[in-house]
Design an enzyme around this catalytic site. Structure first.
Site, PDB file in Angstrom:
ATOM      1  N   ASP A 102      -2.063  -6.203   5.888  1.00 47.85           N
ATOM      2  CA  ASP A 102      -2.631  -4.981   6.596  1.00 47.85           C
ATOM      3  C   ASP A 102      -1.703  -3.797   6.246  1.00 47.85           C
ATOM      4  O   ASP A 102      -1.660  -3.222   5.271  1.00 47.85           O
ATOM      5  CB  ASP A 102      -3.111  -5.279   8.025  1.00 47.85           C
ATOM      6  CG  ASP A 102      -3.733  -4.354   8.584  1.00 47.85           C
ATOM      7  OD1 ASP A 102      -3.590  -3.008   8.544  1.00 47.85           O
ATOM      8  OD2 ASP A 102      -4.942  -4.665   9.425  1.00 47.85           O
ATOM      9  N   PHE A 125     -11.764  -4.230  10.095  1.00 47.36           N
ATOM     10  CA  PHE A 125     -11.421  -5.626  10.926  1.00 47.36           C
ATOM     11  C   PHE A 125     -12.235  -6.879  10.445  1.00 47.36           C
ATOM     12  O   PHE A 125     -13.420  -6.547  10.285  1.00 47.36           O
ATOM     13  CB  PHE A 125     -11.358  -5.166  12.129  1.00 47.36           C
ATOM     14  CG  PHE A 125     -10.668  -6.189  13.229  1.00 47.36           C
ATOM     15  CD1 PHE A 125      -9.106  -6.244  13.136  1.00 47.36           C
ATOM     16  CD2 PHE A 125     -11.220  -7.294  13.414  1.00 47.36           C
ATOM     17  CE1 PHE A 125      -8.459  -7.301  13.762  1.00 47.36           C
ATOM     18  CE2 PHE A 125     -10.558  -8.534  14.236  1.00 47.36           C
ATOM     19  CZ  PHE A 125      -9.132  -8.495  14.236  1.00 47.36           C
ATOM     20  N   GLY A 165      -2.841 -17.535  11.222  1.00 40.99           N
ATOM     21  CA  GLY A 165      -4.240 -17.099  10.500  1.00 40.99           C
ATOM     22  C   GLY A 165      -4.432 -17.613   9.212  1.00 40.99           C
ATOM     23  O   GLY A 165      -5.494 -18.167   8.587  1.00 40.99           O
TER      24      GLY A 165
HETATM   25  P1  XMP Z   1       0.608  -6.484   8.945  1.00 42.02           P
HETATM   26  O1  XMP Z   1       0.173  -5.340   9.446  1.00 42.02           O
HETATM   27  O2  XMP Z   1       1.680  -7.029   9.385  1.00 42.02           O
HETATM   28  O3  XMP Z   1      -0.592  -7.488   9.464  1.00 42.02           O
HETATM   29  O4  XMP Z   1       0.374  -6.629   7.367  1.00 42.02           O
HETATM   30  C1  XMP Z   1      -0.792  -8.632   8.958  1.00 42.02           C
HETATM   31  C2  XMP Z   1      -1.250  -9.541  10.388  1.00 42.02           C
HETATM   32  O5  XMP Z   1      -2.159  -8.711  11.314  1.00 42.02           O
HETATM   33  C3  XMP Z   1      -3.358  -9.207  11.401  1.00 42.02           C
HETATM   34  N1  XMP Z   1      -4.268  -8.829  10.833  1.00 42.02           N
HETATM   35  C4  XMP Z   1      -5.767  -8.904  11.110  1.00 42.02           C
HETATM   36  N2  XMP Z   1      -6.329 -10.157  11.899  1.00 42.02           N
HETATM   37  N3  XMP Z   1      -8.532  -9.576  10.858  1.00 42.02           N
HETATM   38  C5  XMP Z   1      -7.789 -10.122  11.611  1.00 42.02           C
HETATM   39  O6  XMP Z   1      -8.336 -11.353  12.204  1.00 42.02           O
HETATM   40  C6  XMP Z   1      -7.744  -8.513  10.623  1.00 42.02           C
HETATM   41  O7  XMP Z   1      -8.781  -7.541   9.929  1.00 42.02           O
HETATM   42  C7  XMP Z   1      -6.552  -8.134  10.636  1.00 42.02           C
HETATM   43  N4  XMP Z   1      -5.753  -7.235   9.814  1.00 42.02           N
HETATM   44  C8  XMP Z   1      -4.503  -7.681  10.150  1.00 42.02           C
HETATM   45  C9  XMP Z   1      -3.103 -10.655  10.809  1.00 42.02           C
HETATM   46  O8  XMP Z   1      -2.489 -11.702  11.916  1.00 42.02           O
HETATM   47  C10 XMP Z   1      -1.961 -10.589   9.769  1.00 42.02           C
HETATM   48  O9  XMP Z   1      -1.229 -11.643   9.635  1.00 42.02           O
HETATM   49 MG    MG Z   2      -1.689 -13.754  10.464  1.00 38.53          MG
END
Ligand code: XMP
Ligand code: MG
Length: 177
Positions: A106, A155, A48
């Site tokens: 996230d 999202f 990402g």
């Molecule tokens: P965590 O929960 O580990 O999440 O902090 C980090 C990874 O989760 C994905 N992520 C998203 N990807 N839209 C996306 O396209 C979103 O709203 C979203 N929220 C979390 C992302 O890969 C990130 O590195």
């Molecule tokens: Mg990511």
């Protein structure tokens, strides 16, 4: 900006290319100041963060290196919350100043699980810079040092972020309708 459809979902405009690039410029200026003379390593988390990393790094004017890792988390049956390193770190980070680049924080799970591994390699310092910070969604303690945008727990896609692999190739960021 118009709404877009990615697979079965509709997304509405949220952050424009201009807003994103302006914030990245501000972040780059701050990092150029904070890391002058330190030759930091920017550690980008794939997939990402690839556009964020490219646009930010072009505006880094101090001596700096960049490298990439890929982290993946197991989802579904196992609730253990394991995060695996799918592409590992090649750089020797011992004694170095590290700036982790993430597209979005996230729950914080990914970085919370990865940080101890990085710290065990003995870096001089580790800071985290994120494009998007979903503060309300945080479940695992992770200290974010640099944030471009605080966003609500909705999202988003675009500018490197995907829905089921699609939508990364948009200059703007969209929010689920
Ligand atoms: P965590 O929960 O580990 O999440 O902090 C980090 C990874 O989760 C994905 N992520 C998203 N990807 N839209 C996306 O396209 C979103 O709203 C979203 N929220 C979390 C992302 O890969 C990130 O590195
Ligand atoms: Mg990511």
């Amino acid at each position: 900006m118009n709404s877009i459809k990615v697979l079965d979902k509709e997304f509405v405009p949220y952050l424009s290319e201009k807003e994103i690039q302006e914030k990245i410029t501000v972040l780059a200026m701050q990092l150029n100041k904070d890391y002058a003379g330190k030759r930091p390593i920017f550690l980008s988390i794939l997939n990402g963060s690839f556009l964020f990393t490219a646009d930010l790094f072009k505006q880094i004017t101090i001596e700096a290196e960049v490298c990439f890792i890929k982290l993946a988390s197991y989802k579904g049956m196992s609730s253990s919350g394991n995060v695996i390193t799918a592409i590992g770190l090649e750089a020797n980070v011992s004694g170095r100043d590290i700036i982790i680049l993430e597209d979005i924080i996230d729950t914080g799970k990914t970085l919370h699980h990865y940080l101890p591994q990085l710290l065990s390699s003995g870096p001089a310092s580790v800071k985290i810079a994120v494009l998007l910070n979903k503060k309300e969604a945080l479940q695992f303690p992770v200290q974010v040092d640099y944030t471009c945008f605080d966003i609500p727990n909705k999202f988003v896609v675009g500018y490197g972020l995907d829905y089921d692999g699609l939508g990364r190739n948009s200059k703007d960021i969209y929010q689920l309708k």
